[in-house]
Structure formats: structure tokens, C-alpha cells
Design a protein around this motif. Structure first.
Motif, PDB file in Angstrom:
ATOM      1  N   LEU A 120      13.197  21.940  21.446  1.00 22.12           N
ATOM      2  CA  LEU A 120      13.812  22.465  22.555  1.00 22.12           C
ATOM      3  C   LEU A 120      15.234  23.538  21.779  1.00 22.12           C
ATOM      4  O   LEU A 120      15.483  24.520  22.354  1.00 22.12           O
ATOM      5  CB  LEU A 120      14.615  21.395  23.130  1.00 22.12           C
ATOM      6  CG  LEU A 120      15.613  21.832  24.713  1.00 22.12           C
ATOM      7  CD1 LEU A 120      14.573  22.721  25.449  1.00 22.12           C
ATOM      8  CD2 LEU A 120      16.145  20.630  25.360  1.00 22.12           C
ATOM      9  N   LEU A 124      15.569  27.204  22.902  1.00 29.29           N
ATOM     10  CA  LEU A 124      16.794  27.918  23.496  1.00 29.29           C
ATOM     11  C   LEU A 124      17.402  28.942  22.565  1.00 29.29           C
ATOM     12  O   LEU A 124      17.905  29.989  23.033  1.00 29.29           O
ATOM     13  CB  LEU A 124      18.157  26.734  23.708  1.00 29.29           C
ATOM     14  CG  LEU A 124      17.364  25.717  24.780  1.00 29.29           C
ATOM     15  CD1 LEU A 124      18.438  24.593  24.598  1.00 29.29           C
ATOM     16  CD2 LEU A 124      17.339  26.011  25.981  1.00 29.29           C
ATOM     17  N   LEU A 135      22.058  20.088  20.775  1.00 32.51           N
ATOM     18  CA  LEU A 135      22.228  19.667  22.306  1.00 32.51           C
ATOM     19  C   LEU A 135      22.976  18.475  22.510  1.00 32.51           C
ATOM     20  O   LEU A 135      22.836  17.882  23.781  1.00 32.51           O
ATOM     21  CB  LEU A 135      20.523  19.118  22.505  1.00 32.51           C
ATOM     22  CG  LEU A 135      19.283  20.274  22.017  1.00 32.51           C
ATOM     23  CD1 LEU A 135      18.047  19.616  22.334  1.00 32.51           C
ATOM     24  CD2 LEU A 135      19.529  21.540  22.465  1.00 32.51           C
ATOM     25  N   LEU A 271      21.590  22.973  30.992  1.00 33.71           N
ATOM     26  CA  LEU A 271      20.259  22.638  31.062  1.00 33.71           C
ATOM     27  C   LEU A 271      19.718  22.134  32.847  1.00 33.71           C
ATOM     28  O   LEU A 271      18.777  22.430  33.261  1.00 33.71           O
ATOM     29  CB  LEU A 271      19.879  21.511  30.191  1.00 33.71           C
ATOM     30  CG  LEU A 271      19.638  21.687  28.505  1.00 33.71           C
ATOM     31  CD1 LEU A 271      19.137  20.660  27.973  1.00 33.71           C
ATOM     32  CD2 LEU A 271      18.856  23.062  28.550  1.00 33.71           C
ATOM     33  N   HIS A 272      21.170  21.483  33.402  1.00 32.90           N
ATOM     34  CA  HIS A 272      20.778  20.921  34.368  1.00 32.90           C
ATOM     35  C   HIS A 272      20.775  22.044  35.545  1.00 32.90           C
ATOM     36  O   HIS A 272      19.905  21.591  36.740  1.00 32.90           O
ATOM     37  CB  HIS A 272      21.878  19.723  34.901  1.00 32.90           C
ATOM     38  CG  HIS A 272      23.150  20.300  34.516  1.00 32.90           C
ATOM     39  ND1 HIS A 272      23.364  20.531  33.156  1.00 32.90           N
ATOM     40  CD2 HIS A 272      24.144  20.696  35.276  1.00 32.90           C
ATOM     41  CE1 HIS A 272      24.742  20.798  33.145  1.00 32.90           C
ATOM     42  NE2 HIS A 272      25.257  20.940  34.434  1.00 32.90           N
ATOM     43  N   PHE A 275      17.525  24.868  33.733  1.00 32.73           N
ATOM     44  CA  PHE A 275      16.181  24.203  33.288  1.00 32.73           C
ATOM     45  C   PHE A 275      16.042  23.206  33.809  1.00 32.73           C
ATOM     46  O   PHE A 275      15.272  22.244  33.609  1.00 32.73           O
ATOM     47  CB  PHE A 275      16.322  24.276  31.497  1.00 32.73           C
ATOM     48  CG  PHE A 275      16.285  25.461  30.808  1.00 32.73           C
ATOM     49  CD1 PHE A 275      15.032  26.222  30.929  1.00 32.73           C
ATOM     50  CD2 PHE A 275      17.348  26.000  30.519  1.00 32.73           C
ATOM     51  CE1 PHE A 275      15.130  27.516  30.434  1.00 32.73           C
ATOM     52  CE2 PHE A 275      17.351  27.319  29.791  1.00 32.73           C
ATOM     53  CZ  PHE A 275      16.372  27.865  29.491  1.00 32.73           C
ATOM     54  N   SER A 286      23.424  18.415  30.985  1.00 29.81           N
ATOM     55  CA  SER A 286      23.528  18.757  29.406  1.00 29.81           C
ATOM     56  C   SER A 286      23.985  20.182  29.050  1.00 29.81           C
ATOM     57  O   SER A 286      23.517  20.983  29.837  1.00 29.81           O
ATOM     58  CB  SER A 286      21.958  18.331  28.860  1.00 29.81           C
ATOM     59  OG  SER A 286      21.761  18.726  27.657  1.00 29.81           O
ATOM     60  N   MET A 337      16.857  16.474  28.209  1.00 25.54           N
ATOM     61  CA  MET A 337      16.522  17.665  27.125  1.00 25.54           C
ATOM     62  C   MET A 337      14.824  17.344  27.596  1.00 25.54           C
ATOM     63  O   MET A 337      14.013  18.514  27.535  1.00 25.54           O
ATOM     64  CB  MET A 337      16.712  16.981  25.879  1.00 25.54           C
ATOM     65  CG  MET A 337      18.235  16.956  25.466  1.00 25.54           C
ATOM     66  SD  MET A 337      18.394  16.258  23.853  1.00 25.54           S
ATOM     67  CE  MET A 337      19.889  16.048  24.008  1.00 25.54           C
ATOM     68  N   ALA A 340      13.928  19.679  30.587  1.00 24.84           N
ATOM     69  CA  ALA A 340      14.204  21.105  30.035  1.00 24.84           C
ATOM     70  C   ALA A 340      13.031  21.415  29.408  1.00 24.84           C
ATOM     71  O   ALA A 340      12.563  22.675  29.864  1.00 24.84           O
ATOM     72  CB  ALA A 340      15.398  21.145  29.575  1.00 24.84           C
TER      73      ALA A 340
END
Ligand SMILES: *Cc1c(COP(=O)(O)O)cnc(C)c1O
Length: 502
Positions: A120, A124, A135, A271-272, A275, A286, A337, A340
Motif C-alpha cells: 500500500l 500510494l 501509514l 484513506l478513509h 480510498f 488513516s 489500510m 484501501a
């Protein structure tokens, strides 16, 4: 929807002696009791509701029906990117092989989870055009603080101690100045031009040798792409500062523009939001932070690194004393994570490129369809969101708050209101890429109905909502003094309402 259970607190359903379980007699009771020190023994039974199982089920099911979520209806809450969260993400994130891990487990036994983290992190980096990500941060604002600590670390490492100023546009999200202050930096505001973008002439005089850097989001909170980003980044870099990208607005850029390619040195991603993890009401989140080449050593501890041996790779968890230190327990919010990465992999490289353009198309479709009845202070093509400044016809006295409340009667979540602060009656709409044309058309139709109602029957709109479980709440009281535990005596209905709102 009125029944015995509806709108009641679980304690109000309580009947003396009723219970929802049956357990065999406790044969150890005497033994256990005598083992406890006297001072720790309770004198009265705990005050718990006495209810049967069916009442509990109905109570909570009815309560959940009072909730509004992306899964129940259109949720155009600007700046929050309330996009649909595919259910396959949940299934993958719930795998016991992952949820059963402990962060302090020997890394030799958690290679799969570390591979997820690493994959991940590198995905990114590729998506955003930066060198490396951590992360570890738990939210966007936490990412901002981490990124600013990296910015400060960069200057301190060079002995450049007087750089304590962070420049932030007046249209910025409130977390930007807040994170700067928490990081011990001084906030300097740069003005926006009438079209909502950063005023470069206002910026230049602010750039001296005390500037640590500048925080920006692009497109900005008005949904307008900052065309001058190249000029701005060059000026800030020439003054010795770094460029921080608030990645909460990465959604419309996906597949189109990479922050690392347009001059940003450090950024966070929500991320929330972008993703897809269910969010709101405080989490989970995150906020991964990425940096350009040359800043990697400052990323927080611990880090996941890949080691390549002759014929296989494995992952290690490392700490470095060059890092800014630790900013979270272990490696962050792992479940977010997983979601995502599942989202990125199910879409894949080609389809991820459609997220930004579709989000942009949907926002422009709504904007163009409503700008004859709602005031559009900044015209032109927007990105994933845009801002109206209330109804065009202000003579009715119907405000943005009234429109937002009336939308609830029609089963839509309200847009973000009174943010950004640049306009008095801001109404910020972000439809996301997920919604069908039918949903967008229905929203547009209802917004026009409300505009008409404001003319025909303003008092009715001003007293909305009329069909919701609770009416107009005192939002300020509910936020400042939330009542989250049951109290036997609830003095007035206002308090009872804010309790239900929780
Ligand atoms: C949501 C948001 C943030 C903060 O992110 P959190 O995850 O809520 O802490 C920062 N900036 C912008 C523009 C946002 O929309």
C-alpha cells in the motif's frame, strides 16, 4: 414508524425482574465473594436495564434506522468525500488471519500483514508521485501534524532554526492552522482572489527566511484547481520553504495529476475519504504521509522495509534515530489500510483513473443544473465539489440552514453548510463519483422544489425538518455538552433531543 420501542431509551423499556438470559446457578458465588477485599465489593446491584432479548433487538434495530449513512441515501457532504464503501473491502479487512495479529508479534510471523503495509505504501507513492510513505498516522489531521514535524525536522537538521512560519490560504480547512499550532509553528494567512484561488501578489511579500513552508490543498476547498501552483511552489522553494499538500482533495486528481509532479514535497492522504472506509462520527481513519526523495529518513518510526535476499524478499520493522520519532502506537490503523488496498486493487490502474473525472463530472452536473436558483459565487468548471452561497432569492429569509434541514425531510443528507467561511451562506456539495444520473437528477429536482417552497411557504421551510425522528436540535449544545450516558432525570425535552442525536 411509531411503535412501543421507537424513540425510547433502553432504560425506559426496563421492567423489574425481566431478563434476556438464563444462566445455570453460580456454584462458585460464595468462594469468589469471600476472595474479594471488602472495600472493593459493591453494596448495591448495578443500575442496568431489565429487558428481554427481543426488546433489546428491537430497540437497537429501531435506533439504527434513525441513522443516515451512505448505505441509506445520497450523502453530498462537501469536503468529506462520503463515497460508497464497497462491501468486499469489509470482507477482506475482516479476515481472521489479519484481525488476529498482535502488533508486537515477531515480524517473521506477520510477513503477510507487513507485505500489505509495504504494498500500500508503494502504491500510494506511485499514485501521488512521491518517494515514500508512512501509514502510521491515524487521521488526516494527524497526518498534517506528522508532515509538519517532518518540515520542521528538515529545517532543524540544516540548522535553520528561525523558520517557524507556515503560510495557509484563508480558504483552508480548519485542521491546517490547528495542526500548525500544535506543531509549535506560527500561522500566516494568505488571501484568496475573487475566484477563490491563492492571491500570488499577497503571497510574495510573506516569503522571507522565516518561512518553514506553505500548506495548500488543490483543488482548494471551493473545488477550484489552483492553476498557479507551479508559480507558487517555485516562489516558496526559492524562499527556502517546503510545500505541504493537504491530500483530503486528492479524489478529483486520481489518475490525472500527481501532487509530487506539481511541486509538493510532503503530503497526507485521507484513506478513509479517497480510498473508501466508512467514516464519520470520529473514525476510524488513516492519514498516510508521503515525502519526496531526500526527506525519507525523517519519516516516523517504526517503518516497514523490504529486504531482498538472493532468491526471496522479506519485510522488517525498523526504527531510525534520524526519524522525527514515533507518532502512533506501532504501525497505525491496519483495518483501514486493508480496505484501501482492497479498493485500489479491485479498481486497478485503469479504473482508478476514472475516479477523478467522474467525481468532477457529477459535481459540475449538479452545479450547472441549479445555478439559476442558487447563488454561485464562483463560476467556471469546478472539480469534485463546489460552493453555493445560499438561495439566489434572498428576499424570502430562507437561509442555508433551512434548506439543509428541509433536505432531510426528503431523505437526503444535507451538504456541508457555512464552510468555507469565505461566504455567508455557504452550501458545499460533493456528490462523489459513485452516484447514478438518476440519483443526481432526483437531488436536483428536490433542491428546486425547496427553492420554490422558500417562495411559497417560507415559514414551513424555516421550521423544517418535519418528518425526521427529531426536529431542530440545538447543534451547539449537542456538540459542546453531549449526553452519552443515561440519567434518570432528564430535565427538559431539549436535553432529551440531544441525547437521541448522539
Ligand atoms: C477532512 C479534511 C481534513 C482532516 O482530515 P481528518 O481525517 O478528518 O482529520 C483536512 N483537510 C481537508 C480539506 C479535509 O476535507
Amino acid at each position: 414508524m411509531n411503535n412501543t420501542y421507537y424513540g425510547k431509551l433502553i432504560y425506559e423499556l426496563s421492567q423489574p425482574g425481566r431478563q434476556g438470559y438464563s444462566l445455570p446457578e453460580n456454584r462458585c458465588a460464595e468462594y469468589k465473594m469471600s476472595d474479594l477485599p471488602k472495600g472493593l465489593m459493591r453494596e448495591n446491584a448495578p443500575l442496568l436495564p431489565e429487558v428481554d432479548e427481543l426488546s433489546v433487538v428491537r430497540h437497537y434495530t429501531n435506533m439504527s434506522n434513525n441513522n443516515f449513512g451512505v448505505d441509506t441515501g445520497f450523502y453530498p457532504l462537501g469536503s468529506c468525500t462520503m463515497k460508497y464503501n464497497p462491501k468486499i473491502n469489509e470482507e477482506i479487512a475482516a479476515h481472521r488471519e489479519f484481525t488476529g495479529l498482535h502488533p508486537l508479534q515477531n515480524p517473521l510471523t506477520t510477513q503477510g500483514a507487513l507485505a500489505v503495509y509495504y504494498f500500500l505504501q508503494t502504491s500510494l507513492a506511485e499514485i501521488s508521485g512521491l518517494s515514500e510513505f508512512t501509514l502510521n498516522p491515524y487521521a488526516g489531521a494527524h497526518g498534517e501534524l506528522t508532515g509538519l514535524m517532518i518540515m520542521r525536522g528538515y529545517h532543524m537538521e540544516r540548522g535553520d532554526m528561525k523558520r517557524t512560519k507556515v503560510i495557509i490560504p484563508d480558504s483552508a480547512h480548519g485542521t491546517n492552522p490547528a495542526s500548525s499550532a500544535v506543531c509549535g509553528l506560527d500561522v500566516v494567512t494568505v488571501k484568496s482572489r475573487p475566484d477563490g484561488t491563492v492571491d500570488v501578489d499577497d503571497l510574495r511579500p510573506l516569503l522571507d527566511d522565516t518561512v518553514a513552508g506553505m500548506m495548500m490543498t488543490n483543488p482548494n476547498t471551493l473545488g477550484i484547481f489552483e492553476q498557479n501552483i507551479g508559480v507558487i511552489a517555485k516562489a516558496v522553494h526559492e524562499a527556502g520553504g517546503l510545500m505541504y499538500y493537504d491530500g483530503a482533495n486528492l479524489n478529483p486528481m486520481l489518475g490525472k495529476v500527481r501532487p509530487g509532479d506539481i511541486g509538493f514535497d510532503i503530503m497526507h492522504i485521507n484513506l478513509h475519504k479517497t480510498f473508501s472506509t466508512p467514516h464519520g462520527g470520529g473514525g476510524p481513519g488513516s492519514g498516510p504521509v508521503g515525502v519526496r526523495a531526500g526527506l525519507e529518513h525523517l519519516l516516523p518510526n517504526p517503518r516497514v522495509v523490504k529486504v531482498s535476499e538472493d532468491d526471496y524478499d522479506y519485510f522488517k520493522v525498523e526504527c531510525s534515530d534520524k526519524s522525527i520519532g514515533s507518532i502512533s502506537g506501532h504501525l497505525g490503523n491496519f483495518g483501514v489500510m486493508m480496505r484501501a488496498l482492497a479498493y485500489i486493487l479491485t479498481l486497478g490502474r485503469d479504473q482508478l483513473k476514472w475516479v477523478g473525472p467522474l467525481a468532477t463530472l457529477n459535481a459540475n452536473y449538479i452545479k450547472e443544473s441549479l445555478k439559476d436558483v442558487f447563488e454561485l459565487p464562483i463560476g467556471g468548471v469546478c472539480k469534485h465539489e463546489f460552493v453555493f452561497d445560499g438561495l439566489k432569492d434572498k428576499s424570502t429569509g430562507v437561509t442555508t440552514l433551512d434548506v439543509a434541514k428541509r433536505l432531510l425531510d426528503y431523505g437526503f443528507h444535507a451538504p456541508t453548510i457555512y464552510f468555507p467561511l469565505l461566504f455567508h451562506e455557504a452550501l458545499m456539495i460533493e456528490p462523489t463519483e459513485n452516484e447514478s444520473k438518476q440519483t443526481l437528477d432526483e437531488f436536483i429536482r428536490i433542491m428546486r422544489v425547496i427553492a420554490q417552497e422558500a417562495k411559497d411557504n417560507p415559514e414551513m421551510v424555516k421550521s423544517a425538518p418535519h418528518n425526521t425522528p427529531v426536529r431542530r436540535l440545538d447543534d451547539t449544545q449537542a456538540a459542546l455538552h453531549p449526553i452519552v450516558t443515561w440519567r434518570e432525570l432528564v430535565a427538559d425535552s431539549q436535553v432529551a433531543d440531544s441525547q437521541v442525536a448522539e
